[in-house]
Structure formats: C-alpha cells, structure tokens
Design a protein around this motif. Sequence first.
Motif, PDB file in Angstrom:
ATOM      1  N   LEU A 172       0.852  -1.292  -0.139  1.00 44.63           N
ATOM      2  CA  LEU A 172       0.101   0.052  -0.131  1.00 44.63           C
ATOM      3  C   LEU A 172       0.804   1.305  -0.076  1.00 44.63           C
ATOM      4  O   LEU A 172       0.801   2.174  -0.627  1.00 44.63           O
ATOM      5  N   ILE A 173       1.988   1.171   1.025  1.00 40.85           N
ATOM      6  CA  ILE A 173       2.742   2.477   0.810  1.00 40.85           C
ATOM      7  C   ILE A 173       3.615   2.619  -0.318  1.00 40.85           C
ATOM      8  O   ILE A 173       3.507   3.543  -0.891  1.00 40.85           O
ATOM      9  N   ALA A 174       3.901   1.325  -0.946  1.00 39.51           N
ATOM     10  CA  ALA A 174       4.649   1.565  -2.087  1.00 39.51           C
ATOM     11  C   ALA A 174       3.957   1.959  -3.278  1.00 39.51           C
ATOM     12  O   ALA A 174       4.421   2.680  -4.093  1.00 39.51           O
ATOM     13  N   THR A 175       2.667   1.577  -3.183  1.00 38.02           N
ATOM     14  CA  THR A 175       1.727   2.142  -4.339  1.00 38.02           C
ATOM     15  C   THR A 175       1.548   3.693  -4.346  1.00 38.02           C
ATOM     16  O   THR A 175       1.783   4.297  -5.274  1.00 38.02           O
ATOM     17  N   VAL A 176       1.248   4.066  -3.022  1.00 39.60           N
ATOM     18  CA  VAL A 176       1.174   5.712  -3.000  1.00 39.60           C
ATOM     19  C   VAL A 176       2.365   6.295  -3.209  1.00 39.60           C
ATOM     20  O   VAL A 176       2.389   7.440  -4.091  1.00 39.60           O
ATOM     21  N   LEU A 177       3.363   5.833  -3.005  1.00 41.16           N
ATOM     22  CA  LEU A 177       4.759   6.690  -3.192  1.00 41.16           C
ATOM     23  C   LEU A 177       5.247   6.349  -4.598  1.00 41.16           C
ATOM     24  O   LEU A 177       5.448   7.419  -5.508  1.00 41.16           O
ATOM     25  N   ALA A 178       4.586   5.360  -5.470  1.00 44.22           N
ATOM     26  CA  ALA A 178       4.719   5.318  -6.983  1.00 44.22           C
ATOM     27  C   ALA A 178       3.948   6.185  -7.494  1.00 44.22           C
ATOM     28  O   ALA A 178       4.214   6.934  -8.536  1.00 44.22           O
ATOM     29  N   TRP A 179       2.545   6.374  -6.923  1.00 44.52           N
ATOM     30  CA  TRP A 179       1.806   7.224  -7.695  1.00 44.52           C
ATOM     31  C   TRP A 179       2.325   8.722  -7.489  1.00 44.52           C
ATOM     32  O   TRP A 179       2.108   9.625  -8.555  1.00 44.52           O
TER      33      TRP A 179
END
Length: 287
Positions: A268-275
């Motif tokens: 979830l954190i990685a997805t937010v950072l990627a966005w």
Amino acid sequence: MVRLIAFLAGLGFVGILLYSLIMGAVSFVSEPPAKTVEHEFHLHPKELHLASDGPLGKFDRQQLQRGFQVYKEVCAACHSLHQVAFRDFKDLGFSEAEVKAIAKGWATETPSVNPETGEPATRKSTPADKIPSPYANEVAARAANNNALPPDLSLMSKARHDGGAYIYSLLTGYTDQAGFKNHAGQELLKEFPDAKTPDGLHFNPYFANLNIAMPPPLAADGQVTYADGTVATKDQMAKDVSAFLVWSAEPKLEARHQTGVAVMIFLLIATVLAWFSYRNIWAGIKH
C-alpha cells in the motif's frame, strides 16, 4: 505446400475434438450417469467457526490445550501425529517443565535400540522426539483395527476439503442409517435398498463413501475432564480437537498472517509512493 498440409492437419485435429465433444454431450444427455448413494446422501461439512479463521485469525490457546487433551486421551490410542514433536507443545501455552512431563508420561514410548545388545527397544520420550505411533508398524495397526489403517492426523485438516469443519462434522456425524434422509427428504434405504452398512463399519454421512471403519470416538459427554472447567460435551470436544488438528497442520499460521498484513501495508505504501512519483515526474509534460 508445407503450410497447407499443416493447416489441414490442424483443421482435422480440431474437427475430431469437436466431434468428440458433441458426441460426449449427446451421450451424457441421452444416457445420464446412474445416481449413486454416495452422491445423493453424502453431506457437506457443518459450519465451524474457529478463532484462527480469516486473514487476521489467531489460535485460542485454551481451546488448543483442550483439543490436545482430547487427542491424548481419545485419539492417540489409534492415531499417530508423527509430524509434531513434543517441544512444539510450548506453542500451545505449556511451560518447558510441562512439556517434559508430557513427553515422559506419554503412553507409547519412543522406539530405540538397546545399546548393550543392539536389539530393538523403547525408551521414555524427550521434548525433541516426535509423537510416537501407537503401533509398531502398519501390520500391527491393521491387525488391531479389523484390517483398517488409522491415518496419521498431523496434516489431516490440510488433507481434507474444509479442514477443521470436516473433522468436526465427521466426529459429530455418526447416526443410525435406518430412516436417514437427505436434504431432499429421500430416505436412504428406500432409494438404495442394497446400500446397508456392512458389518464392522459405521454409517456416517460426512464420510466420502458413507461407511467408516472407525467407531464413534466421542461416545458420550464427559469423556474427558477439562482442566479449565469447560463442560466436555461431545460437541465441545469435537470442536476443540478440530482446532488442535488445524494447529498441528499449520502451527505457523499466526506468523503467516502477520507476514501477510506486513506485506499488504508495504504494498500500500509502495503504491502511494509510486503514484506521487508518477505525478512529480510527469507533472510538466503534456500526456
């Protein structure tokens, strides 16, 4: 030319498959398979809700200890648990001293060798030993059980569909065959007069072929006396030993659940950072 031959061969292969499919469907519709007593009267497991269910489930240590007591006093007389070592019982909440006492006092001693004569012998178990089988070998097991081989229970909840619910249903599912009806209201012996349970077997609609060699292991309420004061009804004992066998098949279940939660948080954190990275990199570019 080669391509043409390959195309024709492929077309012929597809044609044969279609012909087989059509003929099989026609045969199934015109001559449907005969109904069997197992198909018509086998019951799906009852619902069983355990504390370990679900992605965040955790074992109920009190229930596991009660289930272990049922296994020790009832099931261990016939069924082995050879994937579990005595020291694993510390995960149930037993202290090291209690584990040593359980191992030393186990009814079946661990196979060994007499160091003086080299002859087979037995010795008291230690925490490092696996739970010993109640029988010396398969021949002895079959001889004591009317030629039926009691299965090892270590992975039973993984080996059967619906796991703990299957075990619970099987233990509480023994009933009289006479007058037994399925969910459609059909009476077994009226629909299948030749399906009477043979001598030496026991009728249980939750077993795959309806007839099982194992007699009802939980014969009456109060068969064990729980140390925590819980009333030992047959239903309660069945639930507790089912929970214990779920643990024996997957003792690291809680760690797996915790790892899964950590992985989901990381993703979830990685997805937010990627966005946010995507928005920053492409912010000034028309796309």
